[in-house]
Design an enzyme around this catalytic site. Structure first.
Site, PDB file in Angstrom:
ATOM      1  N   LYS A  41     -47.878 -69.168  69.576  1.00 40.06           N
ATOM      2  CA  LYS A  41     -46.659 -68.930  68.782  1.00 40.06           C
ATOM      3  C   LYS A  41     -45.634 -68.027  69.473  1.00 40.06           C
ATOM      4  CE  LYS A  41     -48.420 -69.662  64.118  1.00 40.06           C
ATOM      5  NZ  LYS A  41     -48.685 -69.100  62.798  1.00 40.06           N
ATOM      6  N   ASP A  47     -43.570 -70.142  58.571  1.00 39.01           N
ATOM      7  CA  ASP A  47     -44.685 -69.428  57.923  1.00 39.01           C
ATOM      8  C   ASP A  47     -44.193 -68.578  56.752  1.00 39.01           C
ATOM      9  OD1 ASP A  47     -46.910 -70.358  59.302  1.00 39.01           O
ATOM     10  OD2 ASP A  47     -46.704 -68.885  60.904  1.00 39.01           O
TER      11      ASP A  47
HETATM   12  P1  NAP Z   1     -53.429 -62.616  64.664  1.00 38.71           P
HETATM   13  O1  NAP Z   1     -52.021 -62.542  65.108  1.00 38.71           O
HETATM   14  O2  NAP Z   1     -54.520 -62.808  65.649  1.00 38.71           O
HETATM   15  O3  NAP Z   1     -53.738 -61.239  63.858  1.00 38.71           O
HETATM   16  C1  NAP Z   1     -55.020 -60.962  63.358  1.00 38.71           C
HETATM   17  C2  NAP Z   1     -54.952 -59.798  62.369  1.00 38.71           C
HETATM   18  O4  NAP Z   1     -56.247 -59.692  61.752  1.00 38.71           O
HETATM   19  C3  NAP Z   1     -54.657 -58.445  63.022  1.00 38.71           C
HETATM   20  O5  NAP Z   1     -53.924 -57.669  62.113  1.00 38.71           O
HETATM   21  C4  NAP Z   1     -56.069 -57.870  63.217  1.00 38.71           C
HETATM   22  O6  NAP Z   1     -56.119 -56.467  63.229  1.00 38.71           O
HETATM   23  C5  NAP Z   1     -56.730 -58.363  61.941  1.00 38.71           C
HETATM   24  N1  NAP Z   1     -58.187 -58.400  62.018  1.00 38.71           N
HETATM   25  C6  NAP Z   1     -58.943 -59.269  62.745  1.00 38.71           C
HETATM   26  N2  NAP Z   1     -60.251 -59.023  62.527  1.00 38.71           N
HETATM   27  C7  NAP Z   1     -60.306 -57.980  61.644  1.00 38.71           C
HETATM   28  C8  NAP Z   1     -61.381 -57.276  61.039  1.00 38.71           C
HETATM   29  N3  NAP Z   1     -62.643 -57.595  61.286  1.00 38.71           N
HETATM   30  N4  NAP Z   1     -61.090 -56.273  60.171  1.00 38.71           N
HETATM   31  C9  NAP Z   1     -59.797 -55.956  59.907  1.00 38.71           C
HETATM   32  N5  NAP Z   1     -58.739 -56.598  60.446  1.00 38.71           N
HETATM   33  C10 NAP Z   1     -58.996 -57.590  61.316  1.00 38.71           C
HETATM   34  O7  NAP Z   1     -53.638 -63.756  63.564  1.00 38.71           O
HETATM   35  P2  NAP Z   1     -52.540 -64.396  62.588  1.00 38.71           P
HETATM   36  O8  NAP Z   1     -51.871 -65.528  63.256  1.00 38.71           O
HETATM   37  O9  NAP Z   1     -51.718 -63.307  62.009  1.00 38.71           O
HETATM   38  O10 NAP Z   1     -53.475 -65.072  61.465  1.00 38.71           O
HETATM   39  C11 NAP Z   1     -54.249 -64.268  60.579  1.00 38.71           C
HETATM   40  C12 NAP Z   1     -55.060 -65.195  59.660  1.00 38.71           C
HETATM   41  O11 NAP Z   1     -54.161 -65.919  58.831  1.00 38.71           O
HETATM   42  C13 NAP Z   1     -55.879 -66.242  60.419  1.00 38.71           C
HETATM   43  O12 NAP Z   1     -57.131 -66.369  59.775  1.00 38.71           O
HETATM   44  C14 NAP Z   1     -55.077 -67.532  60.265  1.00 38.71           C
HETATM   45  O13 NAP Z   1     -55.881 -68.691  60.249  1.00 38.71           O
HETATM   46  C15 NAP Z   1     -54.423 -67.324  58.899  1.00 38.71           C
HETATM   47  N6  NAP Z   1     -53.133 -68.024  58.757  1.00 38.71           N
HETATM   48  C16 NAP Z   1     -52.940 -68.806  57.662  1.00 38.71           C
HETATM   49  C17 NAP Z   1     -51.731 -69.448  57.489  1.00 38.71           C
HETATM   50  C18 NAP Z   1     -51.513 -70.333  56.289  1.00 38.71           C
HETATM   51  O14 NAP Z   1     -50.557 -71.128  56.312  1.00 38.71           O
HETATM   52  N7  NAP Z   1     -52.306 -70.228  55.235  1.00 38.71           N
HETATM   53  C19 NAP Z   1     -50.703 -69.307  58.442  1.00 38.71           C
HETATM   54  C20 NAP Z   1     -50.916 -68.473  59.545  1.00 38.71           C
HETATM   55  C21 NAP Z   1     -52.139 -67.821  59.697  1.00 38.71           C
HETATM   56  P3  NAP Z   1     -55.991 -55.636  64.603  1.00 38.71           P
HETATM   57  O15 NAP Z   1     -54.538 -55.547  64.893  1.00 38.71           O
HETATM   58  O16 NAP Z   1     -56.621 -54.340  64.280  1.00 38.71           O
HETATM   59  O17 NAP Z   1     -56.745 -56.409  65.653  1.00 38.71           O
END
Ligand code: NAP
Length: 288
Positions: free
Chosen positions: A66, A102
């Site tokens: 992204k 998003d």
């Molecule tokens: P990302 O950029 O990789 O960010 C991951 C986030 O999760 C960071 O804030 C990270 O914290 C946190 N995290 C990961 N493991 C953790 C844990 N064990 N405990 C606490 N915090 C944790 O991912 P993203 O793109 O934002 O996506 C996040 C989630 O949303 C994913 O599961 C994705 O599939 C979902 N999503 C859904 C949609 C939808 O349309 N429904 C759209 C986009 C994303 P740190 O900064 O501390 O590492």
């Protein structure tokens, strides 16, 4: 000639997007196909050059591309520029145009669940990754009071620094940040779980201290809890929220409405009720 679209991700094999978008094209009578583009980060440049040459008319972009994809855009919409992430690409007159749906999907999911206005609403977002960033952007645009809580404070601070200057004219909105452990200091109207905790730590993990949501209920606060993770559809947090008598929104709603916005970007057509319903059915099937 049939148009071609795809989901650019790595790994992309598990994606529900092909089923959802192909259902939309079929329901709308659009001659197009949508496929999986499993592209490793080191192959992104070659792939994007092929796209610019006409290999695809449009793309959905997911993790981990992204941000990296921005470098290949000829034009980027103001929202994607501010969020610093592109999840939608369209090829128009030989130029690659990037945007972000998003935040549109997240706001639409909230609105469809009955949130009429976000002005002045207290919203806590858990997470500071790409999705949290897009959601915070949308909420600030709607003049909500947003608090971003993250495991890694630096990332929450960076998000707040990047976004807080954007909507200075929005008198009633605000953005603060902190650590997830500080959740006890907040009594939000809306709580949005936007971390990938259920993937990284499994569904036994706990994102909130036990009793937090029931504690809010005792204080007379009944927050609306949304988890943007859609697999599992009812996450451990949503189970706890239902137990605590909160209203809940599942992650498939955001996924659906961000895809609807992509369909409209690519085709220039409004997604009719029939099209949205076809997408919803495909999504439901895929999540079974
Ligand atoms: P990302 O950029 O990789 O960010 C991951 C986030 O999760 C960071 O804030 C990270 O914290 C946190 N995290 C990961 N493991 C953790 C844990 N064990 N405990 C606490 N915090 C944790 O991912 P993203 O793109 O934002 O996506 C996040 C989630 O949303 C994913 O599961 C994705 O599939 C979902 N999503 C859904 C949609 C939808 O349309 N429904 C759209 C986009 C994303 P740190 O900064 O501390 O590492």
């Amino acid at each position: 000639m049939s148009s071609k679209y795809g989901i650019l991700a790595y790994p992309a094999g598990h994606s529900l997007s092909p089923a959802v978008h192909n259902a939309a094209f079929k329901a709308a009578g659009v001659d197009a196909e949508y496929e999986v583009c499993d592209v490793k980060p080191e192959d992104l440049e070659v792939f994007m050059n092929e796209m610019k040459g006409g290999a695809y008319d449009g793309l959905s972009v997911s993790s981990p591309h992204k941000e990296a994809v921005i470098d290949f855009m000829d034009n980027i919409s103001p929202d994607a520029y501010d969020i610093r992430a592109v999840n939608t690409v369209v090829l128009k007159k030989g130029k690659l145009i990037g945007s972000n749906t998003d935040w549109v999907g997240a706001l639409e999911a909230l609105k469809r669940s009955g949130v009429e206005s976000l002005v002045g609403k207290k919203v806590v977002i858990l997470g500071a990754g790409g999705a949290a960033r897009a959601i915070a952007y949308g909420l600030l645009k709607e003049r909500a009071h947003v608090v971003v809580l993250n495991r890694t404070m630096d990332k929450a601070q960076k998000l707040a620094n990047d976004l807080s200057g954007l909507f200075k004219g929005n008198a009633s909105g605000s953005l603060r940040f902190g650590a997830i452990e500080g959740i006890g200091n907040f009594e939000p109207d809306i709580l949005i779980q936007a971390t990938s905790i259920w993937t990284t730590s499994g569904t036994e993990a706990q994102i909130l201290p036990s009793g937090y949501l029931t504690g809010l209920a005792r204080e007379g606060v009944r927050p609306l809890v949304m988890d943007i993770v859609y697999k599992p559809r009812i996450t451990p947090l949503l189970f706890a929220a239902e137990d605590a008598d909160c209203d809940v929104i599942t992650g498939d709603k955001m996924l659906l409405y961000q895809a609807v916005a992509q369909f409209e970007t690519w085709t220039g057509k409004k997604a009719t009720k029939k099209v949205v319903e076809a997408m919803e059915v495909a999504l439901k099937e895929g999540l079974k």
